[in-house]
Design a protein around this motif. Structure first.
Motif, PDB file in Angstrom:
ATOM      1  N   THR A 167       0.841  -1.195   0.000  1.00  0.00           N
ATOM      2  CA  THR A 167       0.000   0.000   0.000  1.00  0.00           C
ATOM      3  C   THR A 167       0.873   1.240   0.000  1.00  0.00           C
ATOM      4  O   THR A 167       1.821   1.350   0.784  1.00  0.00           O
ATOM      5  N   THR A 168       0.558   2.172  -0.883  1.00  0.00           N
ATOM      6  CA  THR A 168       1.189   3.491  -0.905  1.00  0.00           C
ATOM      7  C   THR A 168       0.086   4.531  -0.718  1.00  0.00           C
ATOM      8  O   THR A 168      -1.106   4.187  -0.704  1.00  0.00           O
ATOM      9  N   PRO A 169       0.435   5.811  -0.592  1.00  0.00           N
ATOM     10  CA  PRO A 169      -0.623   6.821  -0.465  1.00  0.00           C
ATOM     11  C   PRO A 169      -1.556   6.867  -1.670  1.00  0.00           C
ATOM     12  O   PRO A 169      -2.656   7.437  -1.569  1.00  0.00           O
ATOM     13  N   ASN A 170      -1.153   6.275  -2.787  1.00  0.00           N
ATOM     14  CA  ASN A 170      -1.935   6.399  -4.019  1.00  0.00           C
ATOM     15  C   ASN A 170      -2.630   5.127  -4.471  1.00  0.00           C
ATOM     16  O   ASN A 170      -3.628   5.190  -5.183  1.00  0.00           O
ATOM     17  N   THR A 171      -2.087   3.964  -4.088  1.00  0.00           N
ATOM     18  CA  THR A 171      -2.625   2.730  -4.667  1.00  0.00           C
ATOM     19  C   THR A 171      -2.281   1.532  -3.795  1.00  0.00           C
ATOM     20  O   THR A 171      -1.566   1.644  -2.794  1.00  0.00           O
ATOM     21  N   SER A 172      -2.786   0.364  -4.200  1.00  0.00           N
ATOM     22  CA  SER A 172      -2.502  -0.880  -3.480  1.00  0.00           C
ATOM     23  C   SER A 172      -2.327  -2.011  -4.493  1.00  0.00           C
ATOM     24  O   SER A 172      -2.982  -2.038  -5.537  1.00  0.00           O
ATOM     25  N   VAL A 173      -1.424  -2.932  -4.152  1.00  0.00           N
ATOM     26  CA  VAL A 173      -1.136  -4.083  -5.011  1.00  0.00           C
ATOM     27  C   VAL A 173      -1.102  -5.331  -4.141  1.00  0.00           C
ATOM     28  O   VAL A 173      -0.398  -5.361  -3.125  1.00  0.00           O
ATOM     29  N   LEU A 174      -1.852  -6.347  -4.536  1.00  0.00           N
ATOM     30  CA  LEU A 174      -1.819  -7.622  -3.830  1.00  0.00           C
ATOM     31  C   LEU A 174      -0.921  -8.583  -4.596  1.00  0.00           C
ATOM     32  O   LEU A 174      -1.124  -8.823  -5.790  1.00  0.00           O
ATOM     33  N   PHE A 175       0.085  -9.116  -3.905  1.00  0.00           N
ATOM     34  CA  PHE A 175       0.990 -10.111  -4.491  1.00  0.00           C
ATOM     35  C   PHE A 175       0.575 -11.495  -3.989  1.00  0.00           C
ATOM     36  O   PHE A 175       0.526 -11.738  -2.778  1.00  0.00           O
ATOM     37  N   LEU A 176       0.303 -12.395  -4.939  1.00  0.00           N
ATOM     38  CA  LEU A 176      -0.169 -13.742  -4.617  1.00  0.00           C
ATOM     39  C   LEU A 176       0.897 -14.812  -4.795  1.00  0.00           C
ATOM     40  O   LEU A 176       0.642 -15.985  -4.494  1.00  0.00           O
ATOM     41  N   GLY A 177       2.080 -14.452  -5.273  1.00  0.00           N
ATOM     42  CA  GLY A 177       3.110 -15.447  -5.510  1.00  0.00           C
ATOM     43  C   GLY A 177       2.618 -16.497  -6.497  1.00  0.00           C
ATOM     44  O   GLY A 177       2.070 -16.163  -7.542  1.00  0.00           O
ATOM     45  N   ASP A 178       2.792 -17.769  -6.147  1.00  0.00           N
ATOM     46  CA  ASP A 178       2.323 -18.866  -6.987  1.00  0.00           C
ATOM     47  C   ASP A 178       1.188 -19.637  -6.316  1.00  0.00           C
ATOM     48  O   ASP A 178       1.004 -20.834  -6.554  1.00  0.00           O
ATOM     49  N   LEU A 179       0.422 -18.968  -5.486  1.00  0.00           N
ATOM     50  CA  LEU A 179      -0.620 -19.641  -4.717  1.00  0.00           C
ATOM     51  C   LEU A 179      -1.583 -20.399  -5.630  1.00  0.00           C
ATOM     52  O   LEU A 179      -2.007 -19.903  -6.669  1.00  0.00           O
ATOM     53  N   PRO A 196      -9.184  -6.653  -0.963  1.00  0.00           N
ATOM     54  CA  PRO A 196      -9.451  -5.639  -1.995  1.00  0.00           C
ATOM     55  C   PRO A 196      -8.226  -4.784  -2.295  1.00  0.00           C
ATOM     56  O   PRO A 196      -7.593  -4.238  -1.388  1.00  0.00           O
ATOM     57  N   SER A 197      -7.879  -4.693  -3.578  1.00  0.00           N
ATOM     58  CA  SER A 197      -6.674  -3.986  -4.002  1.00  0.00           C
ATOM     59  C   SER A 197      -6.884  -3.440  -5.407  1.00  0.00           C
ATOM     60  O   SER A 197      -7.653  -3.989  -6.202  1.00  0.00           O
ATOM     61  N   ASP A 198      -6.163  -2.376  -5.722  1.00  0.00           N
ATOM     62  CA  ASP A 198      -6.260  -1.770  -7.052  1.00  0.00           C
ATOM     63  C   ASP A 198      -5.655  -2.657  -8.128  1.00  0.00           C
ATOM     64  O   ASP A 198      -6.138  -2.684  -9.262  1.00  0.00           O
ATOM     65  N   MET A 199      -4.584  -3.359  -7.767  1.00  0.00           N
ATOM     66  CA  MET A 199      -3.903  -4.231  -8.715  1.00  0.00           C
ATOM     67  C   MET A 199      -3.610  -5.566  -8.054  1.00  0.00           C
ATOM     68  O   MET A 199      -3.497  -5.648  -6.832  1.00  0.00           O
TER      69      MET A 199
END
Length: 285
Positions: A167-179, A196-199
């Protein structure tokens, strides 16, 4: 503003990300294989690496890191901290109570012995991540939502992937790896309200991955695909997933090609797709 670089593959379907913060520090995620290290070094550019996150012990994700440690203890990087949580090789190697022991053993032996062989080179910098922990690097905040769950053995290493939300002040990214599907079900049950995430970084390069429920909980506006052309264009049932009986024996029946995941993203209304097949992607955060 922070910048995310999703590095295109030098070696086949590897995964490598570099986040550069406003203060010119770095967060590295995985890095790929030894062949991918020159590209990683180019994008790190000699910056201080505040955190190097290793999602799971597969060679297309961490063998480059292991090679750098074996070569010179990571002297080519200004590295502060290494974050990971891998299955315990000694505790699991003699466990035959699994759906497919030969496959299970291969998974354990792919990278864990090599990783352990170089661990003394960075042990003073390591942090074994626990689910629920958080770290902050400048304006970038990271919440670790999922780590290895003992008992998920059919897809052992992929289902041990770290899942974390940047999470940054502008956006959010969810990293799932190889799940995979089973790990995704656990993630959904335990942490759906945190997803919930933007990317989203597409789990396991977009195939044989988490379920539609997980992506629907994320509701991304953009998807990050670590996928060459052949994988991004993969059919729903490629030849290696055609033997349903074998998949059942392995406990891996809910596995499909990238085409199905892409249809899910269409249903969710995702309009923006960043794909490594198109080259290294530079994404403002």
């Amino acid at each position: 503003m922070a910048t995310l670089y999703m590095l295109t593959e030098t070696s086949q379907f590897m995964m490598s990300f570099v986040i550069v913060t406003e203060k010119n520090n770095c967060i590295v995620i995985d890095g790929g294989r030894p062949l991918d290290m020159p590209s990683l070094k180019e994008y790190v550019g000699g910056r201080h690496i505040s955190a190097w996150i290793l999602t799971h012990a597969h060679d297309d994700h961490i063998s480059g890191f292991v090679d750098e440690m074996a070569k010179n203890g990571g002297a080519d990087f200004d590295l502060e901290k290494v974050y990971y949580h891998f299955p315990d090789y000694d505790a699991l190697i003699d466990n035959h109570n699994v759906p497919d022991y030969p496959y299970f053993k291969t998974e354990l032996e792919e990278m864990l012995p090599a990783f352990r062989a170089v661990r003394d080179r960075f042990a003073h910098k390591e942090h074994i991540v626990q689910q629920g922990e958080s770290i902050t690097v400048d304006e970038v905040h990271i919440d670790f939502l999922y780590t290895f769950h003992d008992g998920l053995y059919a897809n052992l290493m992929n289902d041990s992937s770290l899942v974390f939300r940047v999470t940054t002040p502008n956006t959010s990214v969810l990293f799932l790896g190889d799940l995979g599907p089973d790990g995704g079900d656990v993630l959904f049950r335990e942490s759906r309200d945190k997803l919930p995430s933007d990317m989203v970084q597409m789990a396991h390069h977009g195939h044989m991955n988490v379920s539609m429920e997980v992506y629907a909980a994320i509701m991304p506006k953009a998807c990050l695909w670590c996928a060459p052309d052949w994988l991004y264009a993969e059919p729903e049932v490629p030849p290696y997933l055609a033997d349903g009986e074998r998949l059942r024996q392995m406990g891996r029946i809910r596995m499909y090609g990238t085409a199905l995941t892409r249809r899910w993203m269409d249903l969710l209304g995702v309009k923006k797709h960043y794909v490594t097949a198109d080259g290294t992607q530079e994404i403002p955060l």
